[in-house]
Design a protein around this motif. Structure first.
Motif, PDB file in Angstrom:
ATOM      1  N   TYR A  46     -27.076 -34.448  43.733  1.00  0.00           N
ATOM      2  CA  TYR A  46     -26.929 -33.818  42.416  1.00  0.00           C
ATOM      3  C   TYR A  46     -25.491 -33.992  41.916  1.00  0.00           C
ATOM      4  O   TYR A  46     -25.267 -34.380  40.763  1.00  0.00           O
ATOM      5  CB  TYR A  46     -27.296 -32.337  42.519  1.00  0.00           C
ATOM      6  CG  TYR A  46     -27.026 -31.549  41.272  1.00  0.00           C
ATOM      7  CD1 TYR A  46     -27.873 -31.635  40.165  1.00  0.00           C
ATOM      8  CD2 TYR A  46     -25.919 -30.712  41.191  1.00  0.00           C
ATOM      9  CE1 TYR A  46     -27.619 -30.907  39.023  1.00  0.00           C
ATOM     10  CE2 TYR A  46     -25.657 -29.979  40.048  1.00  0.00           C
ATOM     11  CZ  TYR A  46     -26.511 -30.081  38.968  1.00  0.00           C
ATOM     12  OH  TYR A  46     -26.246 -29.358  37.828  1.00  0.00           O
ATOM     13  N   VAL A  50     -25.888 -36.592  38.982  1.00  0.00           N
ATOM     14  CA  VAL A  50     -25.994 -35.813  37.750  1.00  0.00           C
ATOM     15  C   VAL A  50     -24.612 -35.430  37.217  1.00  0.00           C
ATOM     16  O   VAL A  50     -24.312 -35.622  36.046  1.00  0.00           O
ATOM     17  CB  VAL A  50     -26.865 -34.557  37.964  1.00  0.00           C
ATOM     18  CG1 VAL A  50     -26.909 -33.699  36.707  1.00  0.00           C
ATOM     19  CG2 VAL A  50     -28.270 -34.959  38.405  1.00  0.00           C
ATOM     20  N   LYS A  51     -23.762 -34.908  38.088  1.00  0.00           N
ATOM     21  CA  LYS A  51     -22.443 -34.446  37.650  1.00  0.00           C
ATOM     22  C   LYS A  51     -21.377 -35.532  37.747  1.00  0.00           C
ATOM     23  O   LYS A  51     -20.235 -35.322  37.336  1.00  0.00           O
ATOM     24  CB  LYS A  51     -22.027 -33.201  38.443  1.00  0.00           C
ATOM     25  CG  LYS A  51     -22.943 -32.006  38.183  1.00  0.00           C
ATOM     26  CD  LYS A  51     -22.948 -31.636  36.706  1.00  0.00           C
ATOM     27  CE  LYS A  51     -23.831 -30.449  36.390  1.00  0.00           C
ATOM     28  NZ  LYS A  51     -23.747 -30.062  34.973  1.00  0.00           N
ATOM     29  N   LYS A  52     -21.731 -36.677  38.324  1.00  0.00           N
ATOM     30  CA  LYS A  52     -20.894 -37.897  38.323  1.00  0.00           C
ATOM     31  C   LYS A  52     -19.596 -37.790  39.114  1.00  0.00           C
ATOM     32  O   LYS A  52     -18.607 -38.467  38.822  1.00  0.00           O
ATOM     33  CB  LYS A  52     -20.588 -38.352  36.891  1.00  0.00           C
ATOM     34  CG  LYS A  52     -21.801 -38.551  36.027  1.00  0.00           C
ATOM     35  CD  LYS A  52     -22.688 -39.627  36.558  1.00  0.00           C
ATOM     36  CE  LYS A  52     -23.867 -39.868  35.628  1.00  0.00           C
ATOM     37  NZ  LYS A  52     -24.923 -40.612  36.247  1.00  0.00           N
ATOM     38  N   TYR A  53     -19.570 -36.938  40.159  1.00  0.00           N
ATOM     39  CA  TYR A  53     -18.389 -36.876  41.013  1.00  0.00           C
ATOM     40  C   TYR A  53     -18.319 -38.138  41.861  1.00  0.00           C
ATOM     41  O   TYR A  53     -19.337 -38.581  42.400  1.00  0.00           O
ATOM     42  CB  TYR A  53     -18.425 -35.636  41.915  1.00  0.00           C
ATOM     43  CG  TYR A  53     -18.120 -34.370  41.164  1.00  0.00           C
ATOM     44  CD1 TYR A  53     -16.807 -33.977  40.943  1.00  0.00           C
ATOM     45  CD2 TYR A  53     -19.138 -33.580  40.647  1.00  0.00           C
ATOM     46  CE1 TYR A  53     -16.515 -32.818  40.235  1.00  0.00           C
ATOM     47  CE2 TYR A  53     -18.853 -32.424  39.939  1.00  0.00           C
ATOM     48  CZ  TYR A  53     -17.539 -32.046  39.733  1.00  0.00           C
ATOM     49  OH  TYR A  53     -17.252 -30.906  39.028  1.00  0.00           O
ATOM     50  N   GLU A 140     -23.104 -23.238  34.465  1.00  0.00           N
ATOM     51  CA  GLU A 140     -23.477 -24.549  34.984  1.00  0.00           C
ATOM     52  C   GLU A 140     -22.349 -25.098  35.854  1.00  0.00           C
ATOM     53  O   GLU A 140     -21.210 -24.656  35.753  1.00  0.00           O
ATOM     54  CB  GLU A 140     -23.827 -25.521  33.869  1.00  0.00           C
ATOM     55  CG  GLU A 140     -22.679 -25.859  32.944  1.00  0.00           C
ATOM     56  CD  GLU A 140     -23.104 -26.836  31.857  1.00  0.00           C
ATOM     57  OE1 GLU A 140     -23.357 -28.007  32.168  1.00  0.00           O
ATOM     58  OE2 GLU A 140     -23.185 -26.393  30.702  1.00  0.00           O
ATOM     59  N   GLU A 143     -18.963 -30.837  35.240  1.00  0.00           N
ATOM     60  CA  GLU A 143     -19.080 -32.286  35.451  1.00  0.00           C
ATOM     61  C   GLU A 143     -17.711 -32.851  35.801  1.00  0.00           C
ATOM     62  O   GLU A 143     -16.684 -32.262  35.493  1.00  0.00           O
ATOM     63  CB  GLU A 143     -19.619 -32.971  34.196  1.00  0.00           C
ATOM     64  CG  GLU A 143     -21.056 -32.643  33.931  1.00  0.00           C
ATOM     65  CD  GLU A 143     -21.644 -33.488  32.822  1.00  0.00           C
ATOM     66  OE1 GLU A 143     -21.018 -34.498  32.399  1.00  0.00           O
ATOM     67  OE2 GLU A 143     -22.738 -33.140  32.370  1.00  0.00           O
ATOM     68  N   TRP A 144     -17.723 -34.041  36.420  1.00  0.00           N
ATOM     69  CA  TRP A 144     -16.497 -34.751  36.735  1.00  0.00           C
ATOM     70  C   TRP A 144     -15.809 -35.149  35.438  1.00  0.00           C
ATOM     71  O   TRP A 144     -16.445 -35.646  34.511  1.00  0.00           O
ATOM     72  CB  TRP A 144     -16.806 -35.991  37.561  1.00  0.00           C
ATOM     73  CG  TRP A 144     -15.612 -36.872  37.775  1.00  0.00           C
ATOM     74  CD1 TRP A 144     -15.377 -38.087  37.200  1.00  0.00           C
ATOM     75  CD2 TRP A 144     -14.486 -36.610  38.623  1.00  0.00           C
ATOM     76  NE1 TRP A 144     -14.184 -38.587  37.646  1.00  0.00           N
ATOM     77  CE2 TRP A 144     -13.604 -37.700  38.508  1.00  0.00           C
ATOM     78  CE3 TRP A 144     -14.130 -35.539  39.445  1.00  0.00           C
ATOM     79  CZ2 TRP A 144     -12.410 -37.765  39.194  1.00  0.00           C
ATOM     80  CZ3 TRP A 144     -12.940 -35.603  40.135  1.00  0.00           C
ATOM     81  CH2 TRP A 144     -12.096 -36.714  40.001  1.00  0.00           C
ATOM     82  N   LYS A 145     -14.519 -34.904  35.397  1.00  0.00           N
ATOM     83  CA  LYS A 145     -13.715 -35.327  34.244  1.00  0.00           C
ATOM     84  C   LYS A 145     -12.659 -36.287  34.759  1.00  0.00           C
ATOM     85  O   LYS A 145     -11.903 -35.956  35.648  1.00  0.00           O
ATOM     86  CB  LYS A 145     -13.065 -34.111  33.589  1.00  0.00           C
ATOM     87  CG  LYS A 145     -14.081 -33.197  32.937  1.00  0.00           C
ATOM     88  CD  LYS A 145     -13.381 -32.073  32.218  1.00  0.00           C
ATOM     89  CE  LYS A 145     -14.378 -31.219  31.497  1.00  0.00           C
ATOM     90  NZ  LYS A 145     -14.886 -30.108  32.228  1.00  0.00           N
TER      91      LYS A 145
END
Length: 146
Positions: A46, A50-53, A140, A143-145
């Motif tokens: 996930y 999904v969160k792009k880490y 939530e 997400e990765w920034k």
């Protein structure tokens, strides 16, 4: 409480001597497939999909010291400057997320301060953002920034 929709992933699972193992792509090794490990592997996917880490910034079962005790954080994500950013404590699905679990991750945060704390049992999770000494609930997982 946050409900997680897990992405599809072709997990590598094998059986040896009657025990099941799953391949952990972060640790690059086979690990015993316990109920908690199943939650950890799904939550990792996930975070990655999904969160792009970035996988290169994730540590699994990161060893920390609490006084003389040695403990392990389930998942720690670092930022681009190698500072700990997000810590996750995983519980098996049949384990309710209680105050005890929250206290556990807060103790870990004393040794390894992070901005975001997450507790999950696979079905649900709680996430908090630390600002100073206070923890604020999140609706939530961030997400990765870049």
């Amino acid at each position: 409480m946050i409900k997680i929709a897990y992405p599809e992933h072709p997990y590598k699972i094998k059986t040896e001597n009657g025990k099941e193992f799953i391949f952990d792509m972060i640790r690059k090794q086979w690990v015993a497939l316990t109920p908690e490990e199943w939650v950890r592997q799904n939550f990792l996917q996930y975070l990655l999909q999904v969160k792009k880490y970035p996988g290169g910034l994730i540590a699994v079962e990161k060893e920390i010291r609490l006084g003389e005790l040695v403990k392990r954080c389930d998942i720690v994500i670092y930022d681009k400057t190698a500072r700990p950013l997000l810590m996750t404590e995983c519980k098996a699905m049949e384990v309710d997320i209680t105050v005890t679990a929250a206290e556990q991750i807060v103790r870990y945060n004393v040794s390894l301060p992070v901005r975001y704390l997450v507790i999950t049992n696979g079905a649900y999770c709680f996430a908090f953002e630390r600002t100073g000494k206070d923890f604020h609930p999140l609706m939530e997982i961030p997400e990765w920034k870049e």
